[in-house]
Write a protein that holds these residues in place. Sequence first.
Motif, PDB file in Angstrom:
ATOM      1  N   PRO A   1      88.334  20.990  83.731  1.00 47.27           N
ATOM      2  CA  PRO A   1      87.428  20.333  84.669  1.00 47.27           C
ATOM      3  C   PRO A   1      85.977  20.229  84.173  1.00 47.27           C
ATOM      4  CG  PRO A   1      88.694  22.058  85.769  1.00 47.27           C
ATOM      5  CD  PRO A   1      88.915  22.207  84.300  1.00 47.27           C
ATOM      6  N   LEU A   2      85.659  20.873  83.060  1.00 47.46           N
ATOM      7  CA  LEU A   2      84.295  20.863  82.533  1.00 47.46           C
ATOM      8  C   LEU A   2      84.146  19.969  81.306  1.00 47.46           C
ATOM      9  CD1 LEU A   2      83.637  24.700  82.918  1.00 47.46           C
ATOM     10  CD2 LEU A   2      82.590  22.864  84.271  1.00 47.46           C
ATOM     11  N   THR A   3      85.133  19.126  81.040  1.00 44.54           N
ATOM     12  CA  THR A   3      85.131  18.338  79.806  1.00 44.54           C
ATOM     13  C   THR A   3      83.909  17.441  79.646  1.00 44.54           C
ATOM     14  OG1 THR A   3      86.516  16.651  80.846  1.00 44.54           O
ATOM     15  CG2 THR A   3      87.642  18.324  79.533  1.00 44.54           C
ATOM     16  N   LYS A   4      83.364  16.932  80.725  1.00 44.56           N
ATOM     17  CA  LYS A   4      82.224  16.014  80.591  1.00 44.56           C
ATOM     18  C   LYS A   4      80.976  16.710  80.048  1.00 44.56           C
ATOM     19  CE  LYS A   4      80.329  16.185  85.296  1.00 44.56           C
ATOM     20  NZ  LYS A   4      80.077  15.369  86.489  1.00 44.56           N
ATOM     21  N   PHE A   5      80.972  18.034  80.026  1.00 46.08           N
ATOM     22  CA  PHE A   5      79.826  18.785  79.514  1.00 46.08           C
ATOM     23  C   PHE A   5      80.030  19.232  78.064  1.00 46.08           C
ATOM     24  CE2 PHE A   5      79.930  19.546  84.136  1.00 46.08           C
ATOM     25  CZ  PHE A   5      78.692  19.018  84.473  1.00 46.08           C
ATOM     26  N   LEU A   6      81.138  18.815  77.439  1.00 45.25           N
ATOM     27  CA  LEU A   6      81.471  19.268  76.084  1.00 45.25           C
ATOM     28  C   LEU A   6      81.195  18.186  75.042  1.00 45.25           C
ATOM     29  CD1 LEU A   6      84.910  20.958  76.873  1.00 45.25           C
ATOM     30  CD2 LEU A   6      82.698  22.097  76.552  1.00 45.25           C
ATOM     31  N   PHE A   7      81.006  18.631  73.803  1.00 45.43           N
ATOM     32  CA  PHE A   7      80.922  17.700  72.687  1.00 45.43           C
ATOM     33  C   PHE A   7      82.273  16.990  72.553  1.00 45.43           C
ATOM     34  CE2 PHE A   7      77.761  20.923  71.024  1.00 45.43           C
ATOM     35  CZ  PHE A   7      76.643  20.135  71.256  1.00 45.43           C
ATOM     36  N   VAL A   8      82.275  15.800  71.962  1.00 43.71           N
ATOM     37  CA  VAL A   8      83.469  14.956  71.904  1.00 43.71           C
ATOM     38  C   VAL A   8      84.689  15.679  71.337  1.00 43.71           C
ATOM     39  CG1 VAL A   8      84.466  12.844  70.918  1.00 43.71           C
ATOM     40  CG2 VAL A   8      82.131  12.825  71.808  1.00 43.71           C
ATOM     41  N   GLY A   9      84.559  16.341  70.203  1.00 52.92           N
ATOM     42  CA  GLY A   9      85.704  17.024  69.600  1.00 52.92           C
ATOM     43  C   GLY A   9      86.298  18.088  70.505  1.00 52.92           C
ATOM     44  N   ASP A  10      85.437  18.850  71.144  1.00 58.24           N
ATOM     45  CA  ASP A  10      85.912  19.882  72.057  1.00 58.24           C
ATOM     46  C   ASP A  10      86.438  19.275  73.347  1.00 58.24           C
ATOM     47  OD1 ASP A  10      85.453  21.883  70.260  1.00 58.24           O
ATOM     48  OD2 ASP A  10      83.665  22.668  71.239  1.00 58.24           O
ATOM     49  N   ARG A  11      85.869  18.142  73.741  1.00 54.31           N
ATOM     50  CA  ARG A  11      86.339  17.451  74.948  1.00 54.31           C
ATOM     51  C   ARG A  11      87.804  17.055  74.779  1.00 54.31           C
ATOM     52  NH1 ARG A  11      82.715  12.722  75.947  1.00 54.31           N
ATOM     53  NH2 ARG A  11      81.248  14.424  76.277  1.00 54.31           N
ATOM     54  N   VAL A  12      88.148  16.558  73.619  1.00 50.20           N
ATOM     55  CA  VAL A  12      89.532  16.147  73.349  1.00 50.20           C
ATOM     56  C   VAL A  12      90.462  17.355  73.427  1.00 50.20           C
ATOM     57  CG1 VAL A  12      91.085  15.223  71.581  1.00 50.20           C
ATOM     58  CG2 VAL A  12      88.869  14.127  71.995  1.00 50.20           C
ATOM     59  N   ARG A  13      90.060  18.458  72.817  1.00 50.96           N
ATOM     60  CA  ARG A  13      90.885  19.674  72.891  1.00 50.96           C
ATOM     61  C   ARG A  13      91.017  20.163  74.322  1.00 50.96           C
ATOM     62  NH1 ARG A  13      89.578  24.551  70.614  1.00 50.96           N
ATOM     63  NH2 ARG A  13      87.350  24.142  70.768  1.00 50.96           N
ATOM     64  N   ALA A  14      89.919  20.144  75.068  1.00 51.03           N
ATOM     65  CA  ALA A  14      89.931  20.632  76.453  1.00 51.03           C
ATOM     66  C   ALA A  14      90.792  19.765  77.353  1.00 51.03           C
ATOM     67  CB  ALA A  14      88.505  20.701  76.990  1.00 51.03           C
ATOM     68  N   GLU A  15      90.785  18.455  77.121  1.00 51.13           N
ATOM     69  CA  GLU A  15      91.585  17.556  77.949  1.00 51.13           C
ATOM     70  C   GLU A  15      93.078  17.799  77.784  1.00 51.13           C
ATOM     71  OE1 GLU A  15      90.016  13.779  76.731  1.00 51.13           O
ATOM     72  OE2 GLU A  15      88.431  13.828  78.255  1.00 51.13           O
ATOM     73  N   SER A  16      93.471  18.384  76.651  1.00 53.03           N
ATOM     74  CA  SER A  16      94.893  18.662  76.436  1.00 53.03           C
ATOM     75  C   SER A  16      95.321  19.970  77.107  1.00 53.03           C
ATOM     76  CB  SER A  16      95.207  18.709  74.942  1.00 53.03           C
ATOM     77  OG  SER A  16      94.601  19.837  74.352  1.00 53.03           O
ATOM     78  N   SER A  17      94.376  20.672  77.699  1.00 49.22           N
ATOM     79  CA  SER A  17      94.699  21.903  78.412  1.00 49.22           C
ATOM     80  C   SER A  17      95.578  21.577  79.613  1.00 49.22           C
ATOM     81  CB  SER A  17      93.405  22.578  78.883  1.00 49.22           C
ATOM     82  OG  SER A  17      93.694  23.655  79.726  1.00 49.22           O
ATOM     83  N   ASP A  18      96.522  22.436  79.873  1.00 44.89           N
ATOM     84  CA  ASP A  18      97.467  22.182  80.966  1.00 44.89           C
ATOM     85  C   ASP A  18      97.042  22.842  82.267  1.00 44.89           C
ATOM     86  OD1 ASP A  18      97.849  24.806  80.205  1.00 44.89           O
ATOM     87  OD2 ASP A  18     100.025  24.722  80.302  1.00 44.89           O
ATOM     88  N   ALA A  19      95.796  23.246  82.354  1.00 46.84           N
ATOM     89  CA  ALA A  19      95.387  23.995  83.539  1.00 46.84           C
ATOM     90  C   ALA A  19      94.205  23.339  84.244  1.00 46.84           C
ATOM     91  CB  ALA A  19      95.014  25.415  83.133  1.00 46.84           C
ATOM     92  N   ASN A  20      94.198  23.513  85.548  1.00 42.45           N
ATOM     93  CA  ASN A  20      93.082  23.053  86.354  1.00 42.45           C
ATOM     94  C   ASN A  20      92.949  24.036  87.516  1.00 42.45           C
ATOM     95  OD1 ASN A  20      91.075  21.755  87.698  1.00 42.45           O
ATOM     96  ND2 ASN A  20      92.217  19.884  88.072  1.00 42.45           N
ATOM     97  N   TYR A  21      92.161  25.067  87.325  1.00 39.74           N
ATOM     98  CA  TYR A  21      91.959  26.077  88.355  1.00 39.74           C
ATOM     99  C   TYR A  21      90.534  26.606  88.255  1.00 39.74           C
ATOM    100  CZ  TYR A  21      92.780  29.202  84.414  1.00 39.74           C
ATOM    101  OH  TYR A  21      92.708  29.825  83.192  1.00 39.74           O
ATOM    102  N   GLY A  22      90.119  27.331  89.246  1.00 41.57           N
ATOM    103  CA  GLY A  22      88.791  27.920  89.250  1.00 41.57           C
ATOM    104  C   GLY A  22      87.740  27.010  89.850  1.00 41.57           C
ATOM    105  N   ALA A  23      88.120  26.245  90.874  1.00 41.93           N
ATOM    106  CA  ALA A  23      87.201  25.269  91.471  1.00 41.93           C
ATOM    107  C   ALA A  23      85.838  25.847  91.859  1.00 41.93           C
ATOM    108  CB  ALA A  23      87.861  24.593  92.667  1.00 41.93           C
ATOM    109  N   PRO A  24      85.756  27.027  92.471  1.00 45.69           N
ATOM    110  CA  PRO A  24      84.427  27.539  92.827  1.00 45.69           C
ATOM    111  C   PRO A  24      83.556  27.806  91.599  1.00 45.69           C
ATOM    112  CG  PRO A  24      86.145  28.890  93.854  1.00 45.69           C
ATOM    113  CD  PRO A  24      86.820  27.912  92.945  1.00 45.69           C
ATOM    114  N   VAL A  25      84.169  28.308  90.549  1.00 45.08           N
ATOM    115  CA  VAL A  25      83.425  28.605  89.329  1.00 45.08           C
ATOM    116  C   VAL A  25      83.009  27.300  88.648  1.00 45.08           C
ATOM    117  CG1 VAL A  25      83.461  29.838  87.122  1.00 45.08           C
ATOM    118  CG2 VAL A  25      84.672  30.789  89.092  1.00 45.08           C
ATOM    119  N   VAL A  26      83.913  26.329  88.603  1.00 48.89           N
ATOM    120  CA  VAL A  26      83.611  25.019  88.017  1.00 48.89           C
ATOM    121  C   VAL A  26      82.420  24.387  88.735  1.00 48.89           C
ATOM    122  CG1 VAL A  26      84.448  22.637  87.744  1.00 48.89           C
ATOM    123  CG2 VAL A  26      85.918  24.573  87.110  1.00 48.89           C
TER     124      VAL A  26
END
Length: 164
Positions: free
Chosen positions: A15-40
């Motif tokens: 859920p934080l991909t828009k704050f990452l550099f492009v290379g890390d954004r791609v890796r993060a988008e492949s993550s299979d998880a979406n949890y921690g809404a209050p922390v996000v």
Amino acid sequence: MSLRVCVLGPVAVAPLTKFLFVGDRVRAESSDANYGAPVVALVAGLLQQGCHVTVITHRRGHPAATFAGPSLRFIQVSSRASARSQALDGWAAERHQMTAAVRDSGAQIVHAHWTYEWALAGLKTSAPLVITVHDSPTEVWRHHNFDAYRTLRLVLATRVRAAE
């Protein structure tokens, strides 16, 4: 100079991909998880206010991973696959790694979420600490029919409370 904040808690990087550099954004988008809404939500708000944020978390059975952006560093420490081994030692290995990561972050303030391993890791640092309690460990324990796992989580929360 902007405030350097370290946030500890159960949170996924996706859920934080828009704050990452492009290379890390791609890796993060492949993550299979979406949890921690209050922390996000907190992390996104801090970043939008110009803070530098380091997020430190662990995810059972997953290796260490780091993601970065202009003002965000996301650190997932390695976490054992066995819930039993984690519970028996109170998540000691995960807590130790998270505490070291907090110390390395250069944070001016630490914000731990939940009164479990994340708060205990924060308590082992010398930085000013805020702990947000998202649930009542006693009520969770009671509603889970006093099971062993929730009993151990209650013990962790009690240790946090005793350290205040």
